[in-house]
Design a protein around this motif. Sequence first.
Motif, PDB file in Angstrom:
ATOM      1  N   LEU A   1      -7.906  14.555   4.209  1.00  0.00           N
ATOM      2  CA  LEU A   1      -7.945  13.100   4.119  1.00  0.00           C
ATOM      3  C   LEU A   1      -9.245  12.574   3.521  1.00  0.00           C
ATOM      4  CD1 LEU A   1      -6.392  10.526   4.702  1.00  0.00           C
ATOM      5  CD2 LEU A   1      -7.063  10.728   7.090  1.00  0.00           C
ATOM      6  N   SER A   2     -10.381  13.064   3.987  1.00  0.00           N
ATOM      7  CA  SER A   2     -11.670  12.596   3.453  1.00  0.00           C
ATOM      8  C   SER A   2     -11.802  12.909   1.969  1.00  0.00           C
ATOM      9  CB  SER A   2     -12.838  13.230   4.209  1.00  0.00           C
ATOM     10  OG  SER A   2     -12.912  12.736   5.518  1.00  0.00           O
TER      11      SER A   2
ATOM     12  N   THR B   1     -11.705   3.080   3.575  1.00  0.00           N
ATOM     13  CA  THR B   1     -11.052   2.982   2.271  1.00  0.00           C
ATOM     14  C   THR B   1     -10.047   1.840   2.277  1.00  0.00           C
ATOM     15  OG1 THR B   1     -11.331   5.374   1.957  1.00  0.00           O
ATOM     16  CG2 THR B   1      -9.722   4.262   0.540  1.00  0.00           C
ATOM     17  N   LEU B   2      -9.249   1.762   3.316  1.00  0.00           N
ATOM     18  CA  LEU B   2      -8.266   0.682   3.433  1.00  0.00           C
ATOM     19  C   LEU B   2      -8.957  -0.674   3.460  1.00  0.00           C
ATOM     20  CD1 LEU B   2      -5.887   2.254   6.106  1.00  0.00           C
ATOM     21  CD2 LEU B   2      -5.561   2.176   3.609  1.00  0.00           C
ATOM     22  N   TRP B   3     -10.027  -0.774   4.234  1.00  0.00           N
ATOM     23  CA  TRP B   3     -10.756  -2.040   4.362  1.00  0.00           C
ATOM     24  C   TRP B   3     -11.332  -2.472   3.016  1.00  0.00           C
ATOM     25  CZ3 TRP B   3     -15.868  -3.603   3.766  1.00  0.00           C
ATOM     26  CH2 TRP B   3     -16.195  -4.850   4.315  1.00  0.00           C
TER      27      TRP B   3
ATOM     28  N   HIS C   1      -0.099   6.151  -6.196  1.00  0.00           N
ATOM     29  CA  HIS C   1      -1.111   5.320  -6.844  1.00  0.00           C
ATOM     30  C   HIS C   1      -0.811   3.852  -6.554  1.00  0.00           C
ATOM     31  CE1 HIS C   1      -1.635   9.041  -9.020  1.00  0.00           C
ATOM     32  NE2 HIS C   1      -2.718   8.564  -9.610  1.00  0.00           N
ATOM     33  N   ALA C   2      -1.852   3.038  -6.599  1.00  0.00           N
ATOM     34  CA  ALA C   2      -1.687   1.604  -6.364  1.00  0.00           C
ATOM     35  C   ALA C   2      -2.787   0.834  -7.076  1.00  0.00           C
ATOM     36  CB  ALA C   2      -1.739   1.308  -4.869  1.00  0.00           C
TER      37      ALA C   2
ATOM     38  N   ALA D   1      -2.162   2.842   2.925  1.00  0.00           N
ATOM     39  CA  ALA D   1      -2.338   4.004   3.807  1.00  0.00           C
ATOM     40  C   ALA D   1      -1.241   5.034   3.561  1.00  0.00           C
ATOM     41  CB  ALA D   1      -2.350   3.564   5.265  1.00  0.00           C
ATOM     42  N   ALA D   2      -0.004   4.576   3.411  1.00  0.00           N
ATOM     43  CA  ALA D   2       1.111   5.484   3.133  1.00  0.00           C
ATOM     44  C   ALA D   2       0.904   6.194   1.800  1.00  0.00           C
ATOM     45  CB  ALA D   2       2.429   4.722   3.138  1.00  0.00           C
ATOM     46  N   THR D   3       0.400   5.476   0.815  1.00  0.00           N
ATOM     47  CA  THR D   3       0.130   6.057  -0.503  1.00  0.00           C
ATOM     48  C   THR D   3      -0.905   7.174  -0.394  1.00  0.00           C
ATOM     49  OG1 THR D   3       0.706   3.983  -1.591  1.00  0.00           O
ATOM     50  CG2 THR D   3      -0.714   5.489  -2.822  1.00  0.00           C
ATOM     51  N   ILE D   4      -1.952   6.931   0.364  1.00  0.00           N
ATOM     52  CA  ILE D   4      -2.985   7.958   0.548  1.00  0.00           C
ATOM     53  C   ILE D   4      -2.400   9.156   1.287  1.00  0.00           C
ATOM     54  CG2 ILE D   4      -5.180   8.473   1.687  1.00  0.00           C
ATOM     55  CD1 ILE D   4      -5.950   5.480   1.037  1.00  0.00           C
TER      56      ILE D   4
END
Length: 149
Positions: free
Chosen positions: A61-62, A23-25, A118-119, A40-43
């Motif tokens: 997480l998933s 997801t980050l990638w 959110h971002a 990552a912190a947002t998630i």
Amino acid sequence: MSSHAMIPAAAHALPPQEVLALTLWAEAGTRPVRAIEALAATIMNRVRLAEAGTAHWGRGLSAICRAPFQFSCWNRNHIRHAVMLAVPSGDPGLAICRRIAARAASGTLQDPTGGATHAHGADELPPWAIGRPPQAEIGAMLFYRVEAG
């Protein structure tokens, strides 16, 4: 976990930390490391809210990463999904995202976003962001704390 090209059937069997890394990638992998860390912190903020029972994104997480209409890379009709499933073997950006995901999942990643949930990229303006002041701007990404509900 070894670096390998993804195949669609295997995407559902991935460990949660790898789902986060992908997801980050796919969502921020071309941005500065600080922006990837902030996403990552947002998630992880969403994960904590879900664990407290105050969020609607699912549990774990998933589930949070794959929640419908949250991260475009998990929308099968979005170009980011196809790109994510074909990540080149040995991709250095994915290696960075995996290290950040490990820190996030272990609880050692600091949150530079002020509790954002959110971002979006600074070059985008999704409808949910209209009229909301961002908590932070990091690496050409804007971060918001949007109350669950």
